[in-house]
Design a protein around this motif. Structure first.
Motif, PDB file in Angstrom:
ATOM      1  N   GLN A 103       0.763  -1.259  -0.010  1.00 42.75           N
ATOM      2  CA  GLN A 103       0.026  -0.050   0.045  1.00 42.75           C
ATOM      3  C   GLN A 103       0.880   1.152   0.043  1.00 42.75           C
ATOM      4  OE1 GLN A 103      -2.968  -0.164   3.264  1.00 42.75           O
ATOM      5  NE2 GLN A 103      -4.117  -1.616   2.130  1.00 42.75           N
ATOM      6  N   VAL A 104       0.459   2.298  -0.738  1.00 40.66           N
ATOM      7  CA  VAL A 104       1.219   3.411  -0.670  1.00 40.66           C
ATOM      8  C   VAL A 104       0.277   4.586  -0.293  1.00 40.66           C
ATOM      9  CG1 VAL A 104       1.994   5.555  -2.401  1.00 40.66           C
ATOM     10  CG2 VAL A 104       2.359   2.983  -2.974  1.00 40.66           C
ATOM     11  N   SER A 105       0.751   5.531   0.610  1.00 34.16           N
ATOM     12  CA  SER A 105      -0.041   6.558   1.381  1.00 34.16           C
ATOM     13  C   SER A 105      -0.017   7.790   0.150  1.00 34.16           C
ATOM     14  CB  SER A 105       0.734   6.893   2.565  1.00 34.16           C
ATOM     15  OG  SER A 105       0.482   5.888   3.346  1.00 34.16           O
ATOM     16  N   ARG A 115      -4.752   5.474   1.943  1.00 39.39           N
ATOM     17  CA  ARG A 115      -3.525   4.385   1.629  1.00 39.39           C
ATOM     18  C   ARG A 115      -4.127   3.449   0.494  1.00 39.39           C
ATOM     19  NH1 ARG A 115      -1.975   0.730   5.794  1.00 39.39           N
ATOM     20  NH2 ARG A 115       0.244   0.646   4.905  1.00 39.39           N
ATOM     21  N   TYR A 116      -3.512   3.177  -0.712  1.00 41.91           N
ATOM     22  CA  TYR A 116      -4.046   2.502  -1.701  1.00 41.91           C
ATOM     23  C   TYR A 116      -3.159   1.398  -2.048  1.00 41.91           C
ATOM     24  CZ  TYR A 116      -7.009   6.713  -2.452  1.00 41.91           C
ATOM     25  OH  TYR A 116      -7.887   7.705  -2.247  1.00 41.91           O
ATOM     26  N   GLY A 176       5.159  -0.668  -1.786  1.00 40.99           N
ATOM     27  CA  GLY A 176       4.446  -0.518  -0.753  1.00 40.99           C
ATOM     28  C   GLY A 176       5.207  -0.075   0.332  1.00 40.99           C
ATOM     29  N   ILE A 179       5.372   7.260   0.208  1.00 34.47           N
ATOM     30  CA  ILE A 179       4.446   8.028   0.680  1.00 34.47           C
ATOM     31  C   ILE A 179       4.671   9.202  -0.567  1.00 34.47           C
ATOM     32  CG2 ILE A 179       4.084  10.039   2.008  1.00 34.47           C
ATOM     33  CD1 ILE A 179       5.552   8.448   4.312  1.00 34.47           C
TER      34      ILE A 179
END
Length: 262
Positions: A103-105, A115-116, A176, A179
């Motif tokens: 997941q990336v913020s 978060r995706y 992952g 940001i």
């Protein structure tokens, strides 16, 4: 309007290039996986990948899958079932129902911060498109913070400039834990004899004349003669200087419009 068009172009490019096969998704801690084996319904299971990167599979117990793509994990589990004599030919299918590890913020001035999860190869523009792009307060400048091999780096990307020049090599791939932060657009202030005194967004190469327009234009008592700007120098000390209509506006400038004596 121009800025919105640039963001729409960026989003279109991202969505067009961002789709990848689910087989490229890398498994990691926290991911929930639903597993099935063709012809063996009793081996169907749904399990979570542990912090150590393993998942529990019927007959096999703990299987290390962390760092493997779903396709690689399918082959590994199938091979273990065949090697253990449980099946002659094992066709394993893994479906990730919750992608928690990758997941990336996306934070700051975007329409849908959060978060995706990322499936396969994704880049900065992909995530910005998913997050709805920059909101009305957002800048064209985006900061990407990445940690690779224990080293954290920071990249600043001018999204509009990148798209205008077609330099998509500056659209970095994300992973992952990354940001993405959209900065607030730079602002200046206008006061005195204008119709809308207060802060305004600084557009690219914005002149004092354009700033007057952003302030709603002059009141009937206002004059463009003797325009003054209060501006801080590199040490933070404020100075008041005379400016002309075609001078460029800088961040945090305070433009004062005087009252006409005639």
């Amino acid at each position: 309007m121009k800025r919105l068009v640039h963001w729409m172009i960026a989003a279109t490019l991202a969505l067009a290039a961002g789709f990848t096969s689910a087989a490229e998704v890398v498994l990691g801690p926290g991911d929930v996986v639903k597993a099935s084996v063709y012809g063996s319904p009793d081996l169907a299971t749904e399990t979570r990948v542990s912090e150590a990167g393993s998942m529990t599979f019927p007959l096999l117990g703990e299987v290390q899958v962390g760092g493997l793509t779903t396709q690689q994990a399918e082959k590994k589990i199938g091979g273990l079932l065949e090697k253990g004599g449980y099946l002659k030919k094992a066709q394993v299918n893994l479906l990730i129902t919750t992608l928690a590890s990758q997941q990336v913020s996306v934070l700051g001035q975007v329409n849908r911060p959060g978060r995706y999860p990322i499936e396969g190869k994704r880049k900065v523009l992909d995530l910005l498109a998913i997050a709805g792009g920059a909101n009305a307060e957002g800048s064209d400048m985006v900061t990407l913070v990445r940690t690779r091999n224990g080293t954290t780096t920071r990249e600043t990307i001018d999204i509009v400039d990148m798209v205008r020049k077609g330099e998509l090599n500056r659209d970095y791939e994300v992973a992952g834990g990354d940001i993405i932060f959209v900065e607030r657009a730079p602002r200046a202030y206008i006061t005195g004899e204008v119709n809308r005194p207060g802060p305004f967004r600084i557009e690219r190469a914005m002149t004092v004349q354009q700033a007057l327009s952003a302030g709603g234009g002059l009141t009937p008592r206002g004059t463009q003669r003797g325009l003054r700007v209060t501006r801080k120098d590199a040490s933070g000390v404020a100075h008041t200087i005379d400016v002309k209509n075609d001078d460029l506006v800088q961040t945090d400038d305070v433009i004062t419009v005087k009252e006409s004596w005639f």
